[in-house]
Motif scaffolding. Structure first.
Motif, PDB file in Angstrom:
ATOM      1  N   GLU A  77      -5.084   1.310   3.091  1.00 54.00           N
ATOM      2  CA  GLU A  77      -4.550  -0.321   3.716  1.00 54.00           C
ATOM      3  C   GLU A  77      -4.551   0.177   5.671  1.00 54.00           C
ATOM      4  OE1 GLU A  77      -2.118  -2.496   6.346  1.00 54.00           O
ATOM      5  OE2 GLU A  77      -2.247  -0.860   6.035  1.00 54.00           O
ATOM      6  N   GLU A  78      -4.242   1.404   5.959  1.00 57.08           N
ATOM      7  CA  GLU A  78      -4.493   1.445   7.445  1.00 57.08           C
ATOM      8  C   GLU A  78      -5.760   2.258   7.555  1.00 57.08           C
ATOM      9  OE1 GLU A  78      -1.715   1.677   8.084  1.00 57.08           O
ATOM     10  OE2 GLU A  78       0.184   1.709   7.256  1.00 57.08           O
ATOM     11  N   HIS A  99       1.057  -1.326  -0.086  1.00 55.17           N
ATOM     12  CA  HIS A  99       0.228   0.348  -0.155  1.00 55.17           C
ATOM     13  C   HIS A  99       0.902   1.312  -0.094  1.00 55.17           C
ATOM     14  CE1 HIS A  99       0.669   0.426   4.016  1.00 55.17           C
ATOM     15  NE2 HIS A  99       0.747  -0.524   3.891  1.00 55.17           N
ATOM     16  N   ASP A 125       6.208   1.659   5.376  1.00 54.48           N
ATOM     17  CA  ASP A 125       4.991   0.820   5.727  1.00 54.48           C
ATOM     18  C   ASP A 125       4.133   1.075   4.732  1.00 54.48           C
ATOM     19  OD1 ASP A 125       3.093  -0.066   6.401  1.00 54.48           O
ATOM     20  OD2 ASP A 125       3.100   1.117   8.673  1.00 54.48           O
ATOM     21  N   HIS A 155       6.789  -6.591   3.205  1.00 51.48           N
ATOM     22  CA  HIS A 155       7.061  -5.446   3.906  1.00 51.48           C
ATOM     23  C   HIS A 155       7.927  -5.427   5.273  1.00 51.48           C
ATOM     24  CE1 HIS A 155       4.396  -3.146   6.470  1.00 51.48           C
ATOM     25  NE2 HIS A 155       2.995  -2.878   5.321  1.00 51.48           N
TER      26      HIS A 155
HETATM   27 MN    MN Z   1       1.559  -2.278   6.248  1.00 54.82          MN
END
Ligand code: MN
Ligand code: GLV
Ligand code: MN
Length: 415
Positions: free
Chosen positions: A128-129, A85, A96, A193
């Protein structure tokens, strides 16, 4: 871009690309890139440019996911997806999400002159978050056909609905159903990730292969009391929403600590009216409760919600809870995990298997196709923090592992 490069150079390229994407922020001086914001728009465009440089044909889906595609040998060849993402939390680190997108782009670039028995897609998801809207992995869930139409009406803190923000971004609310992929034509999904934890660093390893992703429950809670004069209403006659909330937060911490391998967090707490001399009338706070065992998580959620209700009743305030995520723990696919492990070995990297405490787009893609994740060591296990940091050499190890894993899957799929 060069077709092949030694490990250090690949790592350096990854770091430069991630730093470049990190320029796109909604808040000067720190990285905040929320879904469908102007910074997300700029970052999506920059990601598309990186994909084109890697020889990929770029498109953007109705929810703003950037897709870089290289066709397979035949029109009916299945697709192997690699993604992560490009949205962020507030005051985020730069790795991230973008690390996984960039590793995928570099892997595609390094593989560009090799034939593969499948199509390859690199995906840059936008939600995503789940920081801005009350959604749950909206952009990757749509791929699996699990976008909930009511998410379009969810509003951010400023009152803008997801539908309005999507239209302003250039997306298409009517086109969301068409994002869903055919599972029969989707070979799998791989995601690199940062680990966001301390395990790989402690074991002195650059990369590790994920076994499963913890389940998660998220809710927005509201406590309603009554505003009053902070100087005149005696302590025993108050309905102080914030004092009640403080007790609830202490319960969240206590119960989360007692439940096996679980974590429970109140990450947001807003107070109204928020004046020094007014007894708080209302709070809104969030709950984020996770565990590897779904039964443990369900029991913990019940303990917290019923405990909050009891606190509210005793204090003469109301408690309401709106649950917007109830995500079971997700096992990663064994064949793809083994391909990542073999890929790491071929890249000269030792690995371990480890679980993920954080949520990822791979939770959503696992409902569509076999999915697996590669974690990359991060300094001190620090993440969701601007101090987030990784080594260029580890980024290079991740790209080389990914390239080898794609080759392993190519050999498998090719017979
Ligand atoms: Mn992430
Ligand atoms: C995503 O970063 C999460 O909150 O797990
Ligand atoms: Mn995150």
């Amino acid at each position: 871009m060069a077709a092949a490069a030694p490990g250090d150079e690949i790592g350096a390229r990854a770091m430069a690309m991630i730093a470049d994407l990190a320029r796109h922020t909604d808040e000067p001086g720190r990285l905040t890139r929320l879904y469908l914001s102007p910074a997300h728009r700029a970052c999506a465009d920059a990601t598309a440019a990186l994909m084109r440089d890697a020889g990929l044909a770029v498109s953007e889906d109705a929810l703003g996911t950037i897709v870089g595609r290289r066709e397979g040998p035949t029109p009916d060849a299945p697709t192997l997806m690699i993604g992560s993402h490009i949205d962020s939390v507030v005051n985020a680190g730069i790795y991230d999400g973008p690390l996984g997108v960039v590793c995928g782009i570099l892997a595609a670039d390094l593989l560009r002159n090799e034939s593969l028995p499948f199509a390859l897609e690199i995906l840059a998801f936008g939600d995503e978050e789940n920081v801005r809207f009350p959604t749950s992995l909206a952009s990757s869930s749509a791929l699996a056909g699990h976008f909930k139409p009511e998410w379009l009406e969810g509003r951010d803190a400023g009152g803008t609905s997801l539908r309005e923000a999507l239209l302003a971004f250039g997306g298409d609310p009517e086109g969301i159903a068409a994002i869903a992929r055919d599972p029969a034509r989707t070979l799998g999904y791989l995601e690199v990730h940062i680990e966001q934890g301390p395990v790989l660093e402690a074991r002195d390893l650059a990369v590790g292969v994920v076994t499963a992703i913890n389940g998660a429950t998220r809710a927005r809670c509201t406590v309603e009391g009554m505003a009053g004069h902070a100087g005149t209403v005696p302590m025993g006659m108050r309905q102080d929403a914030l004092a009640a909330t403080a007790e609830m937060i202490a319960l969240v911490e206590r119960a989360g600590t007692a439940a096996r391998d679980a974590v429970a967090t109140v990450g947001v707490c807003e107070v109204e009216p928020g004046a020094l001399n007014v007894i708080p009338a209302r709070t809104r706070f969030t709950l984020d409760i996770r565990a590897p065992d779904d039964a443990v998580r369900a029991a913990l959620v019940e303990e917290i919600v019923s405990g909050c209700r009891a606190i509210a009743e005793r204090r003469g305030v109301t408690f309401a809870e709106e649950r917007f995520m109830d995500q079971a723990a997700t096992a990663m696919d064994e064949r793809l995990a083994a391909a990542l492990e073999t890929g790491a070995a071929r890249a000269g990297e030792a690995t371990i298997r480890l679980p993920s405490g954080a949520g990822h787009d791979a939770v959503a893609t696992a409902r569509l196709c076999p999915s697996a994740m590669l974690f990359v060591r991060c300094a001190g296990g620090i993440s969701h923090n601007p101090a987030e940091s990784i080594d260029a050499a580890d980024a290079g190890a991740a790209v080389r592992t990914l390239v080898e894993a794609v080759r392993v899957l190519g050999q498998g799929a090719g017979g």
